[in-house]
Design a protein around this motif. Structure first.
Motif, PDB file in Angstrom:
ATOM      1  N   ALA A  72      -5.922  -6.559  11.808  1.00 27.17           N
ATOM      2  CA  ALA A  72      -7.264  -6.423  12.277  1.00 27.17           C
ATOM      3  C   ALA A  72      -7.397  -5.206  13.285  1.00 27.17           C
ATOM      4  CB  ALA A  72      -7.994  -7.665  12.885  1.00 27.17           C
ATOM      5  N   PHE A  73      -6.482  -5.366  14.271  1.00 27.12           N
ATOM      6  CA  PHE A  73      -6.442  -4.416  15.240  1.00 27.12           C
ATOM      7  C   PHE A  73      -5.972  -2.896  14.818  1.00 27.12           C
ATOM      8  CE2 PHE A  73      -5.578  -7.634  18.458  1.00 27.12           C
ATOM      9  CZ  PHE A  73      -6.649  -7.299  19.314  1.00 27.12           C
ATOM     10  N   ILE A  74      -5.172  -2.841  13.774  1.00 30.22           N
ATOM     11  CA  ILE A  74      -4.861  -1.597  13.127  1.00 30.22           C
ATOM     12  C   ILE A  74      -6.238  -1.051  12.357  1.00 30.22           C
ATOM     13  CG2 ILE A  74      -3.541  -0.428  11.585  1.00 30.22           C
ATOM     14  CD1 ILE A  74      -1.087  -2.551  12.348  1.00 30.22           C
ATOM     15  N   GLY A  75      -6.656  -1.975  11.490  1.00 30.86           N
ATOM     16  CA  GLY A  75      -7.949  -1.490  10.870  1.00 30.86           C
ATOM     17  C   GLY A  75      -9.224  -1.059  11.845  1.00 30.86           C
ATOM     18  N   TRP A  76      -9.333  -1.653  12.887  1.00 30.07           N
ATOM     19  CA  TRP A  76     -10.227  -1.524  14.074  1.00 30.07           C
ATOM     20  C   TRP A  76     -10.135  -0.091  14.602  1.00 30.07           C
ATOM     21  CZ3 TRP A  76     -14.859  -3.597  15.069  1.00 30.07           C
ATOM     22  CH2 TRP A  76     -15.377  -3.185  16.331  1.00 30.07           C
ATOM     23  N   GLY A  77      -8.808   0.268  14.700  1.00 32.53           N
ATOM     24  CA  GLY A  77      -8.329   1.680  15.261  1.00 32.53           C
ATOM     25  C   GLY A  77      -8.610   2.688  14.327  1.00 32.53           C
ATOM     26  N   TRP A  78      -8.159   2.604  13.126  1.00 28.74           N
ATOM     27  CA  TRP A  78      -8.359   3.436  11.764  1.00 28.74           C
ATOM     28  C   TRP A  78     -10.032   3.774  11.769  1.00 28.74           C
ATOM     29  CZ3 TRP A  78      -5.492   7.177  10.711  1.00 28.74           C
ATOM     30  CH2 TRP A  78      -4.060   7.033  10.703  1.00 28.74           C
ATOM     31  N   PHE A 136       3.150  -2.207   7.584  1.00 32.73           N
ATOM     32  CA  PHE A 136       1.787  -3.066   7.775  1.00 32.73           C
ATOM     33  C   PHE A 136       1.709  -4.200   6.953  1.00 32.73           C
ATOM     34  CE2 PHE A 136      -2.398  -3.368   5.997  1.00 32.73           C
ATOM     35  CZ  PHE A 136      -3.396  -3.439   7.153  1.00 32.73           C
ATOM     36  N   PHE A 137       1.961  -4.413   5.721  1.00 31.97           N
ATOM     37  CA  PHE A 137       2.012  -5.680   5.199  1.00 31.97           C
ATOM     38  C   PHE A 137       2.873  -6.951   5.799  1.00 31.97           C
ATOM     39  CE2 PHE A 137       0.331  -2.993   1.659  1.00 31.97           C
ATOM     40  CZ  PHE A 137      -0.977  -3.815   1.636  1.00 31.97           C
ATOM     41  N   ASP A 138       3.681  -6.451   6.535  1.00 30.78           N
ATOM     42  CA  ASP A 138       4.538  -7.387   7.195  1.00 30.78           C
ATOM     43  C   ASP A 138       4.042  -7.968   8.361  1.00 30.78           C
ATOM     44  OD1 ASP A 138       6.703  -7.680   5.558  1.00 30.78           O
ATOM     45  OD2 ASP A 138       7.914  -6.103   6.658  1.00 30.78           O
ATOM     46  N   GLN A 139       2.902  -7.466   8.949  1.00 29.39           N
ATOM     47  CA  GLN A 139       2.137  -7.822  10.221  1.00 29.39           C
ATOM     48  C   GLN A 139       1.493  -9.070   9.951  1.00 29.39           C
ATOM     49  OE1 GLN A 139       2.667  -6.291  12.938  1.00 29.39           O
ATOM     50  NE2 GLN A 139       4.000  -4.811  12.191  1.00 29.39           N
ATOM     51  N   ASN A 140       0.905  -9.671  10.932  1.00 30.63           N
ATOM     52  CA  ASN A 140       0.040 -10.781  10.713  1.00 30.63           C
ATOM     53  C   ASN A 140      -1.249 -10.581  10.831  1.00 30.63           C
ATOM     54  OD1 ASN A 140      -0.626 -10.301  13.558  1.00 30.63           O
ATOM     55  ND2 ASN A 140       0.602 -11.994  14.095  1.00 30.63           N
TER      56      ASN A 140
END
Length: 55
Positions: free
Chosen positions: A35-41, A26-30
């Motif tokens: 933001a997309f991952i956070g929106w999904g969660w 997760f921390f390796d992502q831009n």
């Protein structure tokens, strides 16, 4: 009793190790992917909380 405890510890050590790899990935992502991952969660949490409220 000690054998069950040992199996329990071994089971969760493996799970926590896999979880750590997910956190590293997760921390390796831009920032856009974060933001997309956070929106999904966030949407998953809203669905769970709304389901609990209706029941």
């Amino acid at each position: 009793m000690a054998a069950w405890l040992w199996l329990f510890v071994k089971f969760f050590k493996l799970r926590l190790r896999n979880m750590w790899h997910l956190i590293e990935d997760f921390f390796d992502q831009n920032i856009l992917m974060k933001a997309f991952i956070g929106w999904g969660w966030l949407s998953v949490l809203i669905m769970i909380f709304s389901f609990v409220q209706t029941v």
